[in-house]
Design a protein around this motif. Sequence first.
Motif, PDB file in Angstrom:
ATOM      1  N   VAL A 122      38.337  34.809  40.694  1.00  0.00           N
ATOM      2  CA  VAL A 122      37.626  33.998  41.215  1.00  0.00           C
ATOM      3  C   VAL A 122      36.081  34.429  40.948  1.00  0.00           C
ATOM      4  CG1 VAL A 122      36.464  33.423  43.571  1.00  0.00           C
ATOM      5  CG2 VAL A 122      38.926  33.684  43.048  1.00  0.00           C
ATOM      6  N   GLU A 123      35.378  33.594  40.537  1.00  0.00           N
ATOM      7  CA  GLU A 123      33.926  33.583  40.098  1.00  0.00           C
ATOM      8  C   GLU A 123      33.034  32.786  41.077  1.00  0.00           C
ATOM      9  OE1 GLU A 123      33.090  33.933  35.520  1.00  0.00           O
ATOM     10  OE2 GLU A 123      34.696  32.465  35.834  1.00  0.00           O
ATOM     11  N   GLN A 124      31.984  33.233  41.246  1.00  0.00           N
ATOM     12  CA  GLN A 124      30.827  32.792  42.090  1.00  0.00           C
ATOM     13  C   GLN A 124      29.671  32.102  41.336  1.00  0.00           C
ATOM     14  OE1 GLN A 124      30.792  32.516  45.294  1.00  0.00           O
ATOM     15  NE2 GLN A 124      32.036  34.297  46.225  1.00  0.00           N
ATOM     16  N   ILE A 147      49.081  37.951  47.736  1.00  0.00           N
ATOM     17  CA  ILE A 147      48.063  37.269  47.175  1.00  0.00           C
ATOM     18  C   ILE A 147      46.811  37.976  47.159  1.00  0.00           C
ATOM     19  CG2 ILE A 147      46.963  35.142  46.720  1.00  0.00           C
ATOM     20  CD1 ILE A 147      49.247  33.705  48.274  1.00  0.00           C
ATOM     21  N   ARG A 148      45.899  38.349  46.116  1.00  0.00           N
ATOM     22  CA  ARG A 148      44.850  39.035  46.029  1.00  0.00           C
ATOM     23  C   ARG A 148      43.863  38.183  45.240  1.00  0.00           C
ATOM     24  NH1 ARG A 148      46.297  45.559  46.267  1.00  0.00           N
ATOM     25  NH2 ARG A 148      47.591  45.496  48.222  1.00  0.00           N
ATOM     26  N   VAL A 149      42.710  38.419  45.279  1.00  0.00           N
ATOM     27  CA  VAL A 149      41.517  37.801  44.806  1.00  0.00           C
ATOM     28  C   VAL A 149      40.941  38.874  43.859  1.00  0.00           C
ATOM     29  CG1 VAL A 149      39.156  36.774  45.112  1.00  0.00           C
ATOM     30  CG2 VAL A 149      41.237  35.952  46.205  1.00  0.00           C
ATOM     31  N   TRP A 150      40.661  38.822  42.517  1.00  0.00           N
ATOM     32  CA  TRP A 150      39.897  39.457  41.633  1.00  0.00           C
ATOM     33  C   TRP A 150      38.444  38.821  41.317  1.00  0.00           C
ATOM     34  CZ3 TRP A 150      38.380  40.576  36.628  1.00  0.00           C
ATOM     35  CH2 TRP A 150      38.207  41.732  36.101  1.00  0.00           C
ATOM     36  N   ALA A 151      37.312  39.457  42.075  1.00  0.00           N
ATOM     37  CA  ALA A 151      36.268  38.686  42.128  1.00  0.00           C
ATOM     38  C   ALA A 151      35.347  39.705  41.273  1.00  0.00           C
ATOM     39  CB  ALA A 151      35.593  38.418  43.257  1.00  0.00           C
ATOM     40  N   PRO A 152      35.002  39.093  39.739  1.00  0.00           N
ATOM     41  CA  PRO A 152      34.345  39.896  38.897  1.00  0.00           C
ATOM     42  C   PRO A 152      32.829  40.019  39.162  1.00  0.00           C
ATOM     43  CG  PRO A 152      34.793  37.831  38.101  1.00  0.00           C
ATOM     44  CD  PRO A 152      35.268  37.855  39.245  1.00  0.00           C
ATOM     45  N   GLU A 153      32.331  39.353  40.268  1.00  0.00           N
ATOM     46  CA  GLU A 153      30.880  39.645  40.589  1.00  0.00           C
ATOM     47  C   GLU A 153      30.764  40.819  41.248  1.00  0.00           C
ATOM     48  OE1 GLU A 153      28.474  36.899  42.374  1.00  0.00           O
ATOM     49  OE2 GLU A 153      29.212  37.247  44.257  1.00  0.00           O
ATOM     50  N   GLU A 154      31.698  41.382  42.023  1.00  0.00           N
ATOM     51  CA  GLU A 154      31.697  42.393  43.049  1.00  0.00           C
ATOM     52  C   GLU A 154      32.012  43.551  42.298  1.00  0.00           C
ATOM     53  OE1 GLU A 154      30.656  41.832  45.712  1.00  0.00           O
ATOM     54  OE2 GLU A 154      30.766  39.655  46.081  1.00  0.00           O
ATOM     55  N   SER A 182      31.948  50.723  33.432  1.00  0.00           N
ATOM     56  CA  SER A 182      31.214  49.605  33.564  1.00  0.00           C
ATOM     57  C   SER A 182      31.545  48.798  35.053  1.00  0.00           C
ATOM     58  CB  SER A 182      31.754  48.601  32.313  1.00  0.00           C
ATOM     59  OG  SER A 182      33.271  48.405  32.573  1.00  0.00           O
ATOM     60  N   SER A 183      30.701  47.573  35.081  1.00  0.00           N
ATOM     61  CA  SER A 183      31.256  46.844  36.220  1.00  0.00           C
ATOM     62  C   SER A 183      32.227  45.842  36.253  1.00  0.00           C
ATOM     63  CB  SER A 183      29.941  45.914  36.767  1.00  0.00           C
ATOM     64  OG  SER A 183      29.723  44.997  35.540  1.00  0.00           O
ATOM     65  N   ARG A 184      32.767  45.628  37.228  1.00  0.00           N
ATOM     66  CA  ARG A 184      33.911  44.465  36.917  1.00  0.00           C
ATOM     67  C   ARG A 184      33.546  43.209  36.196  1.00  0.00           C
ATOM     68  NH1 ARG A 184      37.172  43.616  42.290  1.00  0.00           N
ATOM     69  NH2 ARG A 184      37.176  45.687  42.470  1.00  0.00           N
ATOM     70  N   GLU A 246      41.266  42.308  45.867  1.00  0.00           N
ATOM     71  CA  GLU A 246      40.816  42.114  47.539  1.00  0.00           C
ATOM     72  C   GLU A 246      42.145  41.287  48.112  1.00  0.00           C
ATOM     73  OE1 GLU A 246      37.754  40.449  50.619  1.00  0.00           O
ATOM     74  OE2 GLU A 246      37.120  40.686  48.766  1.00  0.00           O
ATOM     75  N   ASP A 247      42.615  41.417  49.371  1.00  0.00           N
ATOM     76  CA  ASP A 247      43.443  40.711  50.074  1.00  0.00           C
ATOM     77  C   ASP A 247      42.946  39.033  49.996  1.00  0.00           C
ATOM     78  OD1 ASP A 247      45.912  40.581  51.760  1.00  0.00           O
ATOM     79  OD2 ASP A 247      44.476  39.429  52.986  1.00  0.00           O
ATOM     80  N   LEU A 248      43.552  38.315  49.731  1.00  0.00           N
ATOM     81  CA  LEU A 248      43.089  36.657  49.874  1.00  0.00           C
ATOM     82  C   LEU A 248      42.625  36.443  51.175  1.00  0.00           C
ATOM     83  CD1 LEU A 248      43.979  33.695  47.913  1.00  0.00           C
ATOM     84  CD2 LEU A 248      44.275  33.539  50.382  1.00  0.00           C
TER      85      LEU A 248
END
Length: 265
Positions: A122-124, A147-154, A182-184, A246-248
């Motif tokens: 997921v991207e913002q 189900i989990r969310v991988w949000a690269p801006e975090e 490195s950051s995510r 993160e948990d969805l």
Amino acid sequence: MPDLERPRPERTRPERTRPERPCLETPRLERPRLDAAQGVRLSSPSYRQEFRERRWTVAGRDCWKLERQQHFQEPRNESWQAFSRGDWDEALRLIEQGREDLMKLAQDSDAHRSHFFRVRVVEQPLTSYLQWELTTLRLRAELMGRIRVWAPEEPPEPSSLSGLPEPSGPLGPLGPLEVSGSSRLSELDRLEESGPLPEIVVMGGHTLYQVLYDDNGIGDGALRFTDPEAIAQWEKFIQVLYHEAEDLRSFVDREVTPATSARSI
């Protein structure tokens, strides 16, 4: 991404408070190779039929799904149809209408000892499609979890991996994770140097599908792969992403529900 595993304007973002959970530095992942020339092309009807025929032949083995694209069109989904014409209340009603089917699906998964694990990149800022999709997945996560969310801006805070359980797979523990500084976000950039991550479904460790879409985000069938090495590498890749995501439910409650609640007023 359309779900086959089932019984037949710019806004000001509120201050976000992330739930407390272990913060892991991004593992130094290497993107597995996937040679399209080695895949068997399936039309959309053939892919849907084959998926449903094979889903419950993997008793005792889990399935893994990676979703990357930020926008799809799902004209076969009645809730998506309501969402696309701006009827959010009807979209929500139709999502809730699927509760009983999802409960039956959860029972089938338990009976076959085969569960479906999903990682959603997921991207913002969130696209309106993602707001709808994540809302639909919120019910599935409530009833079935996994189900989990991988949000690269975090970017995760620096932390040691010691003391945390390793993700496991059919080949045993995945082994120590090489930590990157490195950051995510830069990790996602690195993983996508050769192009966006593909939409992947790994079926019980024996079949891999690369799900295909046309330029409008409408499903266009899939490529089927059966090479054991490629399947194992992609399964491991998704497992590691899942391990640190993160948990969805917490993500939706924080990022989606506040932004969409006004639509139902």
